[in-house]
Design a protein around this motif. Structure first.
Motif, short mmCIF file in Angstrom:
data_model
loop_
_atom_site.label_atom_id
_atom_site.label_comp_id
_atom_site.label_asym_id
_atom_site.label_seq_id
_atom_site.Cartn_x
_atom_site.Cartn_y
_atom_site.Cartn_z
N LEU A 161 1.34 -6.29 2.25
CA LEU A 161 0.34 -5.36 1.74
C LEU A 161 0.15 -4.19 2.71
CD1 LEU A 161 -1.73 -4.89 -0.56
CD2 LEU A 161 -3.40 -6.07 0.87
N THR A 162 0.06 -4.49 4.01
CA THR A 162 -0.07 -3.44 5.02
C THR A 162 1.12 -2.50 4.96
OG1 THR A 162 -1.30 -4.91 6.49
CG2 THR A 162 -0.25 -3.00 7.51
N LEU A 163 2.31 -3.07 4.87
CA LEU A 163 3.54 -2.28 4.86
C LEU A 163 3.61 -1.39 3.63
CD1 LEU A 163 5.87 -2.30 6.89
CD2 LEU A 163 7.09 -3.80 5.36
N LYS A 164 3.41 -1.96 2.46
CA LYS A 164 3.56 -1.21 1.22
C LYS A 164 2.39 -0.28 0.92
CE LYS A 164 7.54 -2.48 -0.27
NZ LYS A 164 8.59 -1.48 -0.33
N MET A 165 1.19 -0.81 0.96
CA MET A 165 0.03 -0.01 0.56
C MET A 165 -0.46 0.91 1.68
SD MET A 165 -0.03 -1.00 -2.44
CE MET A 165 -1.42 -0.12 -3.08
N GLY A 166 -0.32 0.48 2.91
CA GLY A 166 -0.82 1.29 4.00
C GLY A 166 0.23 2.23 4.58
N ILE A 167 1.22 1.66 5.21
CA ILE A 167 2.21 2.46 5.94
C ILE A 167 3.08 3.28 4.99
CG2 ILE A 167 4.15 2.37 7.55
CD1 ILE A 167 2.84 -0.28 8.60
N GLU A 168 3.55 2.67 3.92
CA GLU A 168 4.39 3.41 2.97
C GLU A 168 3.63 4.59 2.38
OE1 GLU A 168 6.03 2.32 -1.31
OE2 GLU A 168 7.23 1.34 0.25
N ASN A 169 2.40 4.37 1.97
CA ASN A 169 1.60 5.46 1.40
C ASN A 169 1.36 6.57 2.42
OD1 ASN A 169 1.49 4.28 -1.10
ND2 ASN A 169 -0.55 3.42 -0.82
N LEU A 170 1.07 6.20 3.66
CA LEU A 170 0.84 7.18 4.71
C LEU A 170 2.09 8.03 4.94
CD1 LEU A 170 -1.02 8.10 7.21
CD2 LEU A 170 0.45 6.57 8.52
N LEU A 171 3.24 7.37 5.12
CA LEU A 171 4.48 8.10 5.38
C LEU A 171 4.88 8.97 4.19
CD1 LEU A 171 6.61 5.42 7.29
CD2 LEU A 171 5.36 7.36 8.25
N ARG A 172 4.74 8.46 2.98
CA ARG A 172 5.10 9.25 1.79
C ARG A 172 4.19 10.46 1.63
NH1 ARG A 172 5.68 5.43 -3.25
NH2 ARG A 172 6.32 7.39 -4.17
N HIS A 173 2.93 10.31 2.02
CA HIS A 173 1.98 11.42 1.91
C HIS A 173 2.38 12.58 2.82
CE1 HIS A 173 -1.85 13.49 1.41
NE2 HIS A 173 -1.89 13.63 2.72
N TYR A 174 2.75 12.27 4.06
CA TYR A 174 3.04 13.31 5.04
C TYR A 174 4.51 13.74 5.08
CZ TYR A 174 -1.63 12.82 6.97
OH TYR A 174 -2.99 12.81 7.13
N ILE A 175 5.39 12.85 4.64
CA ILE A 175 6.84 13.15 4.74
C ILE A 175 7.48 12.93 3.37
CG2 ILE A 175 8.98 12.63 5.97
CD1 ILE A 175 7.14 11.33 8.16
N PRO A 176 7.73 13.99 2.60
CA PRO A 176 8.24 13.85 1.23
C PRO A 176 9.61 13.14 1.16
CG PRO A 176 7.78 16.16 1.76
CD PRO A 176 7.49 15.37 2.97
N GLU A 177 10.37 13.18 2.23
CA GLU A 177 11.69 12.53 2.23
C GLU A 177 11.61 11.00 2.21
OE1 GLU A 177 12.16 16.51 4.31
OE2 GLU A 177 10.69 14.90 4.32
N VAL A 178 10.45 10.45 2.58
CA VAL A 178 10.28 9.00 2.59
C VAL A 178 9.96 8.53 1.18
CG1 VAL A 178 8.85 7.09 3.43
CG2 VAL A 178 9.53 8.94 4.99
N LEU A 179 10.76 7.59 0.69
CA LEU A 179 10.57 7.02 -0.65
C LEU A 179 10.02 5.60 -0.60
CD1 LEU A 179 13.95 8.23 -2.20
CD2 LEU A 179 11.72 9.36 -2.32
N GLU A 180 10.41 4.86 0.44
CA GLU A 180 10.04 3.44 0.50
C GLU A 180 10.04 2.97 1.95
OE1 GLU A 180 11.75 -0.84 -1.22
OE2 GLU A 180 12.86 1.01 -1.61
N VAL A 181 9.29 1.89 2.23
CA VAL A 181 9.29 1.25 3.54
C VAL A 181 9.66 -0.22 3.36
CG1 VAL A 181 7.84 0.55 5.50
CG2 VAL A 181 7.57 2.81 4.51
N ARG A 182 10.58 -0.71 4.21
CA ARG A 182 11.00 -2.11 4.14
C ARG A 182 10.97 -2.74 5.53
NH1 ARG A 182 16.54 -1.48 0.64
NH2 ARG A 182 15.61 -0.50 -1.19
N PRO A 183 10.62 -4.04 5.60
CA PRO A 183 10.66 -4.73 6.90
C PRO A 183 12.09 -5.17 7.22
CG PRO A 183 9.91 -6.22 5.19
CD PRO A 183 10.11 -4.88 4.52
N VAL A 184 12.38 -5.31 8.50
CA VAL A 184 13.66 -5.87 8.95
C VAL A 184 13.36 -6.99 9.94
CG1 VAL A 184 15.02 -3.77 8.66
CG2 VAL A 184 13.94 -4.21 10.83
#
Length: 186
Positions: A161-184
């Protein structure tokens, strides 16, 4: 010496605050006793038994317990190990501390990667450190940001939830090139 403990969003992980500097900079993550070879403190904590992970931040130690162990049984031993370590005067990590943090990357996306790392360092990492963990940049490929979760964040029920709803939304908001965030995994 008084060591405070705090719960984390991950029920298998507790955050220990010794009231002293743990690491001058960066973080260190040990997933097993074997991996803790360079750290007298991590070796002491693993030696208490029932421990499956040790993570160091600048002013905290996060300990993850094994599934079949109760905190009531191992917490006193861990507190004792941390106290003994600081009274011994031994270093937290012997020798050169491996650089811990973001993966080094260069190439056509270097401007985007620099922006991602800057947002992680200023907005994300301080927040997850409060919960006893860390999140570091691992890579960026075709709009997907790969992040490595450590300490209390690794295996935490709310990490997705933190990764998808928090970090992904933050990065997508500020950086249009970011489409998705995934853990490794490490």
């Amino acid at each position: 010496m008084f060591i405070q403990t705090e719960s984390t969003p991950n029920p298998a992980t507790l955050k220990f605050l010794p009231g002293q500097t743990v690491l001058e900079m960066g973080t260190a993550d040990y997933a097993s006793a074997e991996a803790a070879g360079s750290s007298p403190l991590a070796r002491r904590i693993f030696a208490t038994g029932g421990v499956s992970g040790v993570f160091f931040g600048t002013d905290f130690v996060t300990v993850t317990k094994a599934e079949n162990v109760a905190w009531d049984h191992i917490k006193p031993s861990i507190l004792g190990a941390i106290m003994e370590h600081y009274q011994s005067g031994a270093p937290v990590i012997e020798g050169e501390q491996a650089a811990s943090g973001h993966a080094v990357t260069e190439g056509p996306d270097s401007d985007v990667i620099r922006q991602i790392k800057e947002l992680l360092d200023t907005r994300v990492r301080p927040a997850v450190a409060q919960d006893g963990g860390d999140i570091t940049f691992h890579g960026f490929d075709r709009g997907v940001v790969y992040l490595h979760m450590q300490g209390a964040c690794a295996g935490c029920p709310s990490s997705t939830l933190t990764l998808k709803m928090g970090i992904e939304n933050l990065l997508r908001h500020y950086i249009p090139e970011v489409l998705e965030v995934r853990p490794v995994a490490a």
